[in-house]
Design a protein around this motif. Structure first.
Motif, mmCIF file in Angstrom:
data_model
loop_
_atom_site.group_PDB
_atom_site.id
_atom_site.type_symbol
_atom_site.label_atom_id
_atom_site.label_comp_id
_atom_site.label_asym_id
_atom_site.label_seq_id
_atom_site.Cartn_x
_atom_site.Cartn_y
_atom_site.Cartn_z
ATOM 1 N N ASN A 58 9.424 2.779 33.196
ATOM 2 C CA ASN A 58 9.146 3.603 34.371
ATOM 3 C C ASN A 58 7.924 4.484 34.089
ATOM 4 O O ASN A 58 8.001 5.445 33.328
ATOM 5 C CB ASN A 58 10.370 4.455 34.706
ATOM 6 N N GLN A 59 6.801 4.118 34.703
ATOM 7 C CA GLN A 59 5.545 4.806 34.420
ATOM 8 C C GLN A 59 5.551 6.256 34.892
ATOM 9 O O GLN A 59 4.976 7.123 34.229
ATOM 10 C CB GLN A 59 4.381 4.055 35.040
ATOM 11 N N SER A 60 6.189 6.530 36.005
ATOM 12 C CA SER A 60 6.257 7.919 36.493
ATOM 13 C C SER A 60 7.028 8.793 35.505
ATOM 14 O O SER A 60 6.596 9.906 35.187
ATOM 15 C CB SER A 60 6.925 7.978 37.867
ATOM 16 N N ARG A 61 8.162 8.285 35.027
ATOM 17 C CA ARG A 61 8.965 9.035 34.057
ATOM 18 C C ARG A 61 8.196 9.207 32.745
ATOM 19 O O ARG A 61 8.168 10.298 32.174
ATOM 20 C CB ARG A 61 10.288 8.323 33.798
ATOM 21 N N ASP A 64 5.523 11.735 33.087
ATOM 22 C CA ASP A 64 6.146 13.057 33.119
ATOM 23 C C ASP A 64 6.488 13.520 31.707
ATOM 24 O O ASP A 64 6.198 14.651 31.318
ATOM 25 C CB ASP A 64 7.397 12.984 33.992
ATOM 26 N N ASN A 69 -0.750 12.793 34.139
ATOM 27 C CA ASN A 69 -0.683 12.191 35.456
ATOM 28 C C ASN A 69 -0.395 10.699 35.325
ATOM 29 O O ASN A 69 -0.835 10.064 34.379
ATOM 30 C CB ASN A 69 -2.041 12.441 36.139
ATOM 31 N N ARG A 70 0.325 10.130 36.284
ATOM 32 C CA ARG A 70 0.648 8.707 36.240
ATOM 33 C C ARG A 70 -0.610 7.845 36.243
ATOM 34 O O ARG A 70 -0.681 6.823 35.562
ATOM 35 C CB ARG A 70 1.555 8.319 37.396
#
Length: 83
Positions: A58-61, A64, A69-70
């Protein structure tokens, strides 16, 4: 001026320090170049790989957790050939 040994440093910092000490010894009088980029590139790939693994891809996680930033994560993944 930094010393070759700090008493209170992380294992990772100590490892980098040991490798750089050897790097300078191995130069044997040659002038170093691009040391910062060399070290960052060597450390960045495994950090990205492991964080992405633990974030189940999960790139967003992962972004984070990394505090970036993603889009920055995606750019770094592309630079290192991480899919």
């Amino acid at each position: 001026m930094a010393t070759e040994q700090h008493i209170d440093e992380s294992e990772l910092a100590a490892c980098v320090r040991r490798v750089l000490i050897e790097y300078f010894k191995d130069l044997d009088g040659e002038m170093p170049a691009g040391i910062y980029d060399m070290v960052v590139n060597c450390v960045e790939r495994p950090v990205l790989d492991l964080v992405l693994y633990h974030a189940d891809g999960n790139q967003s996680r992962a972004a984070d957790w990394l505090g970036i930033n993603r889009n920055t994560l995606r750019k770094k993944m592309q630079q290192h050939g991480i899919k």
